[in-house]
Enzyme design. Structure first.
Site, PDB file in Angstrom:
ATOM      1  N   HIS A 181      -5.766  -5.698  31.512  1.00 26.69           N
ATOM      2  CA  HIS A 181      -4.363  -5.807  31.896  1.00 26.69           C
ATOM      3  C   HIS A 181      -3.476  -5.742  30.658  1.00 26.69           C
ATOM      4  O   HIS A 181      -3.351  -6.696  29.896  1.00 26.69           O
ATOM      5  CB  HIS A 181      -4.141  -7.117  32.655  1.00 26.69           C
ATOM      6  N   ASP A 221      -2.991  12.247  37.524  1.00 32.46           N
ATOM      7  CA  ASP A 221      -2.295  11.610  38.648  1.00 32.46           C
ATOM      8  C   ASP A 221      -2.521  12.464  39.892  1.00 32.46           C
ATOM      9  O   ASP A 221      -3.175  13.508  39.828  1.00 32.46           O
ATOM     10  CB  ASP A 221      -0.804  11.440  38.344  1.00 32.46           C
ATOM     11  N   VAL A 230      -3.335   3.019  39.057  1.00 34.41           N
ATOM     12  CA  VAL A 230      -2.654   3.552  40.235  1.00 34.41           C
ATOM     13  C   VAL A 230      -1.940   2.421  40.967  1.00 34.41           C
ATOM     14  O   VAL A 230      -1.898   1.282  40.493  1.00 34.41           O
ATOM     15  CB  VAL A 230      -3.617   4.326  41.168  1.00 34.41           C
TER      16      VAL A 230
END
Length: 194
Positions: free
Chosen positions: A160, A35, A108
């Protein structure tokens, strides 16, 4: 083409990124969970005497993502020990780790520009044959890979996951406008088993 996922990289350690990484660990796939570097120190970090050079600070979001996944109820991990398959880091210091990954999953913020900027930074580190995907549910897959090389577009797709990944047995696979046909067939088959 036979694609074998031996290692993955999950870019974004929020709720979805950390639980996707946990689910990869559940099926035995070691993953990097990366991250951003936080923009400022917390009061607690200041009291501890930490600086922006401290790994605890630089990896804060990935550390907290992994910890959150470990504490979820119902559990994100099949076994507590599966959490050891996650290696945490940040985009500034550890992005080169993606060169070891067979699958890179971007998770993100839902912002096209942020995603595209991250992909630009990834490109020098991506090894041939690596699948790159986005967990987006609302941004065009074609717009995300627009202007990138044909090789990038052929290996790029949407994956997804639904929340929580361990319990929602749904994985939507979305090809780019230039999917590599063998890759596309293989991923549709693979998704049925995941």
């Amino acid at each position: 083409m036979k694609q074998k996922i031996k290692k993955a990289a999950v870019l974004g350690a929020g709720v979805m990124g950390s639980t996707i990484a946990a689910h990869l660990a559940n099926v035995g796939i070691p993953s990097f969970l990366l991250d951003i570097v936080p923009p400022e120190l917390t009061d607690t970090e200041k009291k501890k005497g930490l600086t922006f050079q401290s790994p605890e600070v630089r990896n804060r979001f990935a550390i907290s993502g992994k910890k959150r996944a470990q504490e979820l109820s119902p559990a994100a991990f099949y076994l507590k020990d599966d959490a050891e398959l996650l290696t945490i880091g940040n985009f500034e210091d550890h992005l080169s780790w993606v060169s070891q990954a067979d699958w890179i999953i971007e998770v993100v913020l839902e912002d096209l520009n942020i995603k595209r900027e991250l992909f630009k930074k990834l490109i020098p580190f991506i090894k041939e044959g690596t699948v790159i995907s986005s967990n987006t549910s609302g941004i065009s897959i074609n717009k995300m890979c627009e202007g990138f090389s044909r090789d990038f577009a052929e290996m790029f797709l949407g994956t997804h996951f639904f929340n929580p990944p361990r319990y929602m047995k749904l994985l939507e696979i979305i090809p780019s406008h230039r999917p590599q046909k063998a890759l596309w067939r293989e991923w549709r088959t693979w998704a049925r088993r995941f």
